[in-house]
Scaffold this active site. Sequence first.
Site, short mmCIF file in Angstrom:
data_model
loop_
_atom_site.label_atom_id
_atom_site.label_comp_id
_atom_site.label_asym_id
_atom_site.label_seq_id
_atom_site.Cartn_x
_atom_site.Cartn_y
_atom_site.Cartn_z
N SER A 82 0.85 -1.18 0.00
CA SER A 82 0.00 0.00 0.00
C SER A 82 0.89 1.23 0.00
O SER A 82 2.04 1.18 0.45
CB SER A 82 -0.89 0.01 1.25
OG SER A 82 -1.56 1.26 1.40
N TYR A 111 -2.17 -0.71 10.40
CA TYR A 111 -2.20 -1.02 8.97
C TYR A 111 -1.00 -0.41 8.25
O TYR A 111 -0.36 -1.07 7.43
CB TYR A 111 -3.50 -0.51 8.36
CG TYR A 111 -3.69 -0.86 6.90
CD1 TYR A 111 -4.02 -2.15 6.52
CD2 TYR A 111 -3.52 0.11 5.91
CE1 TYR A 111 -4.20 -2.47 5.18
CE2 TYR A 111 -3.69 -0.21 4.58
CZ TYR A 111 -4.04 -1.50 4.21
OH TYR A 111 -4.19 -1.82 2.89
#
Length: 281
Positions: free
Chosen positions: A164, A177
């Site tokens: 990501s 995350y």
Amino acid sequence: MKLPYIPDLSDEVIAVTGASGVLMSGFAEALAECGARVALIDRNVERCLAETEKIKNLGGRAVAAPADCLDKQALENAEKLIAGTFGHVTTLINGAGGNDPRAQCDNETMSPGDLGRMKTFFDLGDEGFRYVFDLNIMTALLSTQVFAKGMTEAKKGNIINISSMNAIRPLTKIPAYSAAKAALSNLTQWLAVHFAPCGIRCNAIAPGFFATKQNHSLLYENDGTPTARTGKILSGTPMGRLGEPDDLLGTLLWLTTESASGFVTGALIPVDGGFSAFSGV
């Protein structure tokens, strides 16, 4: 779905973890359209089976191998099923992952008056934080241990991790995350070096902000206007828009095609409209 080009992947056996999600199911469909034999791995058995049938109905070759990617024995069972159906996996896409509300703060930045008024960094429980780490790191580790073993024996293979842009620029509110994806990107580089003598490449795609049916209500108000957080995202994205799932397919197909990216390994490739490159000024 419209592919930017259609490479010949008819010799490939590609396993996709997290295959019931919007992005990974799209990956599976695209790879099948290019002729690959695709194995769909996900803990959601019903959706995994449904997506497999969809690919078959479109003329593709696919097999459902439902498994929890945090369960190594389940992954080993899936590997046996795939090998018995299509042969050993040649490309592994580690797409299983995600976030959890238990690992999120309410505040973007910490102010002294926030204590006791909202969920702050100090209220994050170790259970939720660990769950997000396991979901993004341990799934990739265990899947790679199971599926890359056959690649070492064949002296050829390809691993594509789904990281990501959080790995490059951590977002507010979601420390677990962001940290987990940064760790996944680092693991990608480690694996690239470790497996290079075995002829195995390992790279990562780092998607930015993508508009899907699943997150539409988080990105847009009922009248279709962007939420305040979406406004911040767009203001920090030089291309001025959110990504669409199809925007990832060119990078996926490039990394999957040996003749196109055979000398590429250890790379983290942002597909984010310039978000990771923009300083804000």
